[in-house]
Design a protein around this motif. Structure first.
Motif, PDB file in Angstrom:
ATOM      1  N   GLY A 147     -15.787 -11.149  -3.495  1.00 61.97           N
ATOM      2  CA  GLY A 147     -15.615  -9.683  -3.884  1.00 61.97           C
ATOM      3  C   GLY A 147     -15.230  -8.855  -2.703  1.00 61.97           C
ATOM      4  N   LEU A 148     -16.446  -8.907  -1.664  1.00 57.92           N
ATOM      5  CA  LEU A 148     -16.283  -8.001  -0.581  1.00 57.92           C
ATOM      6  C   LEU A 148     -15.358  -8.534   0.422  1.00 57.92           C
ATOM      7  CD1 LEU A 148     -20.203  -7.387   0.245  1.00 57.92           C
ATOM      8  CD2 LEU A 148     -18.367  -6.021  -0.879  1.00 57.92           C
ATOM      9  N   ALA A 149     -14.899  -9.729   0.464  1.00 62.72           N
ATOM     10  CA  ALA A 149     -13.700 -10.279   1.081  1.00 62.72           C
ATOM     11  C   ALA A 149     -12.400  -9.791   0.639  1.00 62.72           C
ATOM     12  CB  ALA A 149     -13.629 -11.794   1.326  1.00 62.72           C
ATOM     13  N   VAL A 150     -12.295  -9.519  -0.681  1.00 66.49           N
ATOM     14  CA  VAL A 150     -11.340  -8.523  -1.288  1.00 66.49           C
ATOM     15  C   VAL A 150     -11.223  -7.227  -0.694  1.00 66.49           C
ATOM     16  CG1 VAL A 150     -10.041  -7.830  -2.948  1.00 66.49           C
ATOM     17  CG2 VAL A 150     -10.869 -10.346  -3.041  1.00 66.49           C
ATOM     18  N   VAL A 151     -12.365  -6.808  -0.672  1.00 69.81           N
ATOM     19  CA  VAL A 151     -12.520  -5.275  -0.149  1.00 69.81           C
ATOM     20  C   VAL A 151     -12.265  -5.216   1.287  1.00 69.81           C
ATOM     21  CG1 VAL A 151     -14.068  -3.596   0.369  1.00 69.81           C
ATOM     22  CG2 VAL A 151     -14.377  -4.798  -1.821  1.00 69.81           C
ATOM     23  N   ARG A 152     -12.431  -6.312   2.353  1.00 70.96           N
ATOM     24  CA  ARG A 152     -12.056  -6.144   3.685  1.00 70.96           C
ATOM     25  C   ARG A 152     -10.815  -6.422   3.638  1.00 70.96           C
ATOM     26  NH1 ARG A 152     -10.666 -10.297   6.781  1.00 70.96           N
ATOM     27  NH2 ARG A 152     -11.705 -11.770   5.287  1.00 70.96           N
ATOM     28  N   ARG A 153      -9.891  -7.078   3.109  1.00 68.34           N
ATOM     29  CA  ARG A 153      -8.610  -7.309   3.163  1.00 68.34           C
ATOM     30  C   ARG A 153      -7.845  -5.908   2.571  1.00 68.34           C
ATOM     31  NH1 ARG A 153     -10.311 -12.457   2.547  1.00 68.34           N
ATOM     32  NH2 ARG A 153      -8.980 -14.073   3.630  1.00 68.34           N
ATOM     33  N   LEU A 154      -8.254  -5.547   1.617  1.00 75.43           N
ATOM     34  CA  LEU A 154      -7.666  -4.185   1.125  1.00 75.43           C
ATOM     35  C   LEU A 154      -7.830  -2.860   1.949  1.00 75.43           C
ATOM     36  CD1 LEU A 154      -8.513  -4.505  -2.778  1.00 75.43           C
ATOM     37  CD2 LEU A 154      -6.262  -4.844  -1.791  1.00 75.43           C
ATOM     38  N   ASP A 166      -3.640   4.342  -5.594  1.00 76.76           N
ATOM     39  CA  ASP A 166      -4.490   4.234  -6.636  1.00 76.76           C
ATOM     40  C   ASP A 166      -4.851   2.786  -7.075  1.00 76.76           C
ATOM     41  OD1 ASP A 166      -5.507   4.921  -9.111  1.00 76.76           O
ATOM     42  OD2 ASP A 166      -3.951   5.326 -10.361  1.00 76.76           O
ATOM     43  N   HIS A 167      -3.948   2.010  -7.075  1.00 74.99           N
ATOM     44  CA  HIS A 167      -4.217   0.596  -7.454  1.00 74.99           C
ATOM     45  C   HIS A 167      -5.312  -0.152  -6.427  1.00 74.99           C
ATOM     46  CE1 HIS A 167      -4.163  -3.484  -8.842  1.00 74.99           C
ATOM     47  NE2 HIS A 167      -3.671  -4.176  -7.794  1.00 74.99           N
ATOM     48  N   VAL A 168      -5.083   0.215  -5.033  1.00 68.92           N
ATOM     49  CA  VAL A 168      -6.090  -0.413  -4.220  1.00 68.92           C
ATOM     50  C   VAL A 168      -7.322   0.278  -4.163  1.00 68.92           C
ATOM     51  CG1 VAL A 168      -6.082  -0.771  -1.518  1.00 68.92           C
ATOM     52  CG2 VAL A 168      -4.037  -0.979  -2.644  1.00 68.92           C
ATOM     53  N   LEU A 169      -7.372   1.613  -4.288  1.00 66.27           N
ATOM     54  CA  LEU A 169      -8.707   2.114  -4.247  1.00 66.27           C
ATOM     55  C   LEU A 169      -9.329   1.744  -5.597  1.00 66.27           C
ATOM     56  CD1 LEU A 169     -10.710   4.222  -2.973  1.00 66.27           C
ATOM     57  CD2 LEU A 169      -9.412   6.207  -4.120  1.00 66.27           C
ATOM     58  N   ASP A 170      -8.788   1.707  -6.639  1.00 68.00           N
ATOM     59  CA  ASP A 170      -9.526   1.284  -7.966  1.00 68.00           C
ATOM     60  C   ASP A 170     -10.010  -0.179  -7.819  1.00 68.00           C
ATOM     61  OD1 ASP A 170      -9.274   1.679 -11.023  1.00 68.00           O
ATOM     62  OD2 ASP A 170      -9.140  -0.321 -10.643  1.00 68.00           O
ATOM     63  N   ARG A 171      -9.165  -0.916  -6.892  1.00 70.30           N
ATOM     64  CA  ARG A 171      -9.669  -2.429  -6.814  1.00 70.30           C
ATOM     65  C   ARG A 171     -11.004  -2.508  -5.748  1.00 70.30           C
ATOM     66  NH1 ARG A 171      -7.277  -7.289  -8.580  1.00 70.30           N
ATOM     67  NH2 ARG A 171      -9.044  -8.842  -8.117  1.00 70.30           N
ATOM     68  N   ILE A 172     -10.987  -1.746  -4.754  1.00 72.06           N
ATOM     69  CA  ILE A 172     -11.827  -1.569  -3.854  1.00 72.06           C
ATOM     70  C   ILE A 172     -13.256  -1.079  -4.545  1.00 72.06           C
ATOM     71  CG2 ILE A 172     -12.785  -0.387  -1.934  1.00 72.06           C
ATOM     72  CD1 ILE A 172     -10.140  -0.358  -0.627  1.00 72.06           C
ATOM     73  N   LEU A 173     -13.121  -0.144  -5.303  1.00 76.28           N
ATOM     74  CA  LEU A 173     -14.378   0.412  -6.044  1.00 76.28           C
ATOM     75  C   LEU A 173     -15.030  -0.473  -7.100  1.00 76.28           C
ATOM     76  CD1 LEU A 173     -13.521   4.350  -6.122  1.00 76.28           C
ATOM     77  CD2 LEU A 173     -14.950   3.069  -4.761  1.00 76.28           C
ATOM     78  N   ARG A 174     -13.870  -1.030  -7.648  1.00 69.71           N
ATOM     79  CA  ARG A 174     -14.461  -1.799  -8.746  1.00 69.71           C
ATOM     80  C   ARG A 174     -15.203  -3.238  -8.130  1.00 69.71           C
ATOM     81  NH1 ARG A 174     -12.419  -1.169 -14.096  1.00 69.71           N
ATOM     82  NH2 ARG A 174     -10.604   0.101 -13.956  1.00 69.71           N
ATOM     83  N   ASN A 175     -14.838  -3.723  -7.282  1.00 67.76           N
ATOM     84  CA  ASN A 175     -15.410  -4.861  -6.560  1.00 67.76           C
ATOM     85  C   ASN A 175     -16.948  -4.458  -5.963  1.00 67.76           C
ATOM     86  OD1 ASN A 175     -13.243  -6.178  -7.239  1.00 67.76           O
ATOM     87  ND2 ASN A 175     -12.989  -7.146  -5.075  1.00 67.76           N
ATOM     88  N   LEU A 176     -16.947  -3.194  -5.423  1.00 69.72           N
ATOM     89  CA  LEU A 176     -18.204  -2.751  -4.790  1.00 69.72           C
ATOM     90  C   LEU A 176     -19.181  -2.461  -6.127  1.00 69.72           C
ATOM     91  CD1 LEU A 176     -16.948  -0.105  -1.994  1.00 69.72           C
ATOM     92  CD2 LEU A 176     -17.812  -2.545  -1.901  1.00 69.72           C
ATOM     93  N   LEU A 177     -18.545  -1.705  -7.109  1.00 68.61           N
ATOM     94  CA  LEU A 177     -19.425  -1.429  -8.463  1.00 68.61           C
ATOM     95  C   LEU A 177     -19.979  -2.952  -8.914  1.00 68.61           C
ATOM     96  CD1 LEU A 177     -17.434   1.436  -9.747  1.00 68.61           C
ATOM     97  CD2 LEU A 177     -20.046   1.555  -9.026  1.00 68.61           C
ATOM     98  N   ASN A 178     -19.104  -3.803  -9.118  1.00 63.26           N
ATOM     99  CA  ASN A 178     -19.468  -5.205  -9.576  1.00 63.26           C
ATOM    100  C   ASN A 178     -20.707  -5.770  -8.866  1.00 63.26           C
ATOM    101  OD1 ASN A 178     -17.971  -5.483 -11.992  1.00 63.26           O
ATOM    102  ND2 ASN A 178     -16.171  -5.765 -10.859  1.00 63.26           N
ATOM    103  N   TYR A 230       0.659  -1.216  -0.027  1.00 63.22           N
ATOM    104  CA  TYR A 230       0.143   0.081  -0.010  1.00 63.22           C
ATOM    105  C   TYR A 230       0.909   1.290  -0.060  1.00 63.22           C
ATOM    106  CZ  TYR A 230      -3.700   3.131   1.152  1.00 63.22           C
ATOM    107  OH  TYR A 230      -4.679   4.193   0.920  1.00 63.22           O
ATOM    108  N   SER A 231       0.908   2.017  -1.200  1.00 68.47           N
ATOM    109  CA  SER A 231       1.754   3.091  -1.208  1.00 68.47           C
ATOM    110  C   SER A 231       0.988   4.376  -1.540  1.00 68.47           C
ATOM    111  CB  SER A 231       2.669   2.995  -2.360  1.00 68.47           C
ATOM    112  OG  SER A 231       3.305   4.033  -2.642  1.00 68.47           O
ATOM    113  N   ALA A 232       0.492   5.019  -0.532  1.00 69.74           N
ATOM    114  CA  ALA A 232      -0.370   6.271  -0.622  1.00 69.74           C
ATOM    115  C   ALA A 232       0.234   7.392  -1.394  1.00 69.74           C
ATOM    116  CB  ALA A 232      -1.010   6.646   0.783  1.00 69.74           C
ATOM    117  N   THR A 233      -0.463   7.815  -2.254  1.00 68.40           N
ATOM    118  CA  THR A 233       0.212   9.185  -2.941  1.00 68.40           C
ATOM    119  C   THR A 233      -0.996  10.251  -3.020  1.00 68.40           C
ATOM    120  OG1 THR A 233      -0.406   8.293  -5.202  1.00 68.40           O
ATOM    121  CG2 THR A 233       2.026   7.837  -4.151  1.00 68.40           C
ATOM    122  N   ALA A 234      -0.850  11.318  -3.607  1.00 58.93           N
ATOM    123  CA  ALA A 234      -1.793  12.267  -3.985  1.00 58.93           C
ATOM    124  C   ALA A 234      -2.496  11.800  -5.280  1.00 58.93           C
ATOM    125  CB  ALA A 234      -1.045  13.815  -4.186  1.00 58.93           C
TER     126      ALA A 234
END
Length: 634
Positions: free
Chosen positions: A418-425, A344-356, A302-306
């Motif tokens: 899907g939500l298990a991945v969200v929890r881990r991320l 960016d990658h982690v947030l993208d994956r979280i939102l994609r799983n939630l939208l799916n 997890y690498s947080a950036t602006a």
């Protein structure tokens, strides 16, 4: 402890250890009484030196005492050097009993000699001294009843016997007192000794249980560590093998596509489509399983950036607008200029799983993606109008392989990862995920991110020579050092309608209309309803007909405590604050004060207002709350 026990045979290990320890304690502490006894002998010699009696009668027993004490001193030196072993238990116990029997007997002989010549004023003193001696021995050796018995009985029996030989009632009475004291002392000593022994035994048993428990805890800890290591190894294996397993799957998908020109007939093409669908499902399942394994193996950083959310919004829009259109759903994406500190990658994956998930469980209506600022946070929200999540399942929806609406475990509904991945991320960084849902109405998942405030360009005054002033006076401002953030500069605040908008939740129509009238007269706009959803709908209507500026948020919330709903006013205020801002001023009106309501309101940061309250008081409270609220609470 038995009076005649001279061996530890036949005892349990704990009892043998206790008896050996008690014998050690006797030889360690009992010799301390020799100093006091020697001092008592010197005092006795000074007291009777003028009595008319043959001094050998008391001097001989006194000399015997000195010999006994000398032998005891030698034995104590040997004990201090070598201690007592289990094999030497019988020898040292015999020595201890012999020492106290001789000591008690010699003191009893001295007392008999003195009673024969003592006057009436001294007889009571001698009897009292004998009783004190007996009781002192009992107290000093209370942990060993046999030693206490051996030390006190001889002196009390000898003195009692001497008194009984005399022919007067007072002596006989004193003898009876001594015997009664002896029996009482023995009974008390025996009871105390038994309880002490039981306590010591219990203490040793507890110590053994503690050691056993500690051993069991160590075993469980080791087993847990082995299980965690095995789990990590399993995750590392899947993470490492994912590439090798993907390869044949990729080949099969390519070959299935290559087969299409070679297949003739609609039946063959239909089978090919089914095969490709199955391969696609298999690939999706593998992908989720491998990604979970990578997270568990700690191979996802997890690498947080602006992060400008607008770029992520564009990527998601291009994918899910088509996906929603193919399913007949409305796709609504609210543009945003917010920046967040996130991976960016982690947030993208979280939102994609939630939208799916939102698209999968929504049959009609819409799916919405938006971002709302809440003080130092940005809340990314995924809304849908799907089946919702029953209340009894909400605590389990983030578990592995759990699907609330797939009891039959249909593979077409996925694996439930899907939500298990969200929890881990979400656990990788400061990105907590919350869920609000109403069965049959829809669900809202919210992801909270640290908010970054974009920097605005700053004008820089540049001193120029006079001959350059004419041509360079209208110089372009220098760019900010935070150039990436400057592109998303904050928009100027929108003008506010009057004193602002207040959301009023009240189920009694008369009270609602009266309160709204007072607030409107005070200069506020009011969206009043019996339900928070209706109040927000009223707010949207006010924006559409121009009564409320587009995008304007409420400045305060007011709710009655007891509503005709399945929620309380405090819960309604929490729901509205979640929607419009956690720091939004809120008033809770109540005509009663149930137990715990004041504390709950204080913990929630809600001002509790008792009914009735006049218009001036309500307006004053609103004005005071608005003055205390942060400027960006809305």
């Amino acid at each position: 402890m038995s009076l005649l026990r001279r061996s530890l045979r036949g005892l349990s290990p704990i009892e043998a250890r206790i008896d050996l320890q008690l014998l050690h304690d006797s030889w360690r502490h009992s010799p301390g009484s020799l100093i006091a006894q020697f001092a008592a002998m010197l005092l006795l010699g000074w007291m009777v030196h003028g009595w008319h009696m043959p001094h050998w009668r008391w001097a001989v027993p006194a000399f015997g005492l000195l010999i006994v004490w000398g032998v005891v001193v030698l034995l104590v030196r040997e004990f201090n050097r070598f201690g007592i072993t289990e094999s030497g238990y019988g020898t040292w116990r015999t020595r201890l009993l012999t020492w106290h029997v001789l000591e008690g007997t010699l003191w009893g002989l001295i007392a008999m000699a003195l009673l024969g010549v003592a006057g009436s004023e001294w007889r009571m003193t001698i009897v009292t001294a004998a009783i004190v001696y007996g009781f002192t021995i009992m107290l000093v050796t209370i942990h060993d009843w046999a030693v206490a018995f051996a030390g006190s009985v001889p002196v009390l029996l000898l003195v009692s016997g001497r008194l009984l030989t005399e022919r007067n009632d007072s002596s006989h009475f004193l003898a009876l007192v001594l015997v009664a004291a002896l029996l009482t002392c023995m009974g008390v000593a025996l009871g105390v000794n038994r309880r002490l022994r039981e306590a010591v035994l219990l203490r040793h048993e507890n110590a053994g249980l503690v050691l056993q428990l500690r051993d069991e805890i160590n075993k469980v800890t080791q087993a847990k560590a082995r299980a965690e290591a095995a789990d990590r190894q399993k995750g590392e294996f899947f993470a490492a093998a994912s590439h090798d397993l993907r390869q044949p799957l990729h080949v099969m998908m390519l070959l299935s596509s290559a087969l299409k020109p070679s297949i003739q007939g609609e039946a063959g093409l239909d089978l090919l489509r089914k095969l490709q669908t199955a391969l696609g499902s298999l690939g999706s399942m593998f992908e989720k399983m491998f990604f979970v394994a990578r997270i568990d193996a700690q191979r996802v950083d997890y690498s947080a950036t602006a992060l400008p959310l607008s770029e992520l919004w564009q990527r998601l829009d291009s994918e899910f607008s088509v996906l929603c259109q193919s399913k007949g759903l409305r796709w609504h994406l609210e543009p945003t200029t917010e920046w967040a500190q996130a991976d960016d990658h982690v947030l993208d994956r979280i939102l994609r799983n939630l939208l799916n998930n939102a698209v999968r469980y929504t049959e009609q209506g819409e799916v919405r993606l938006r971002a709302r600022k809440r003080g130092p946070w940005v809340i990314c929200q995924v809304w849908d109008t799907g089946v919702g999540i029953p209340k009894q399942y909400r605590h389990r929806i983030f578990d592995d392989y759990f699907q609330a609406h797939n009891d039959g475990r249909l593979s077409s509904e996925g694996l439930g990862l899907g939500l298990a991945v969200v929890r881990r991320l979400s656990l990788l960084g400061p990105t907590p995920v919350r869920v609000l849902s109403r069965p049959g109405k829809g669900t809202c998942f919210s992801v909270r991110l640290p908010r970054l405030v974009p920097a605005t360009p700053t004008e820089v005054a540049i001193d120029t020579p006079d001959d350059e002033a004419n041509g360079l006076a209208d110089r372009t401002p220098a760019p900010s050092l935070d150039a990436p953030l400057a592109s998303a500069a904050k928009q100027p605040p929108l003008p506010r309608s009057g004193r602002g908008l207040i959301l009023l939740i009240e189920d009694d129509p008369q009270v609602r209309e009266s309160t709204a009238l007072v607030l409107r007269q005070g200069g506020w706009l009011v969206a009043a309803a019996a339900h928070p959803d209706h109040a927000m709908a009223e707010m949207a209507t006010m924006q559409e007909d121009g009564r409320l500026i587009e995008g304007e948020m409420p400045v305060a919330l007011i709710s009655d405590h007891r509503l005709g709903l399945d929620v309380t006013g405090l819960q309604v205020l929490g729901q509205l604050r979640y929607e419009f801002g956690e720091d939004l001023p809120a008033l809770l009106l109540t005509g009663e004060m149930p137990a715990g309501l004041a504390e709950a309101a204080q913990d929630a940061g809600v001002q509790l207002v008792s009914k009735p309250i006049d218009a001036e008081g309500l307006i004053a409270l609103l004005q005071e709350a608005s003055d205390r609220a942060p400027m960006d609470a809305a």
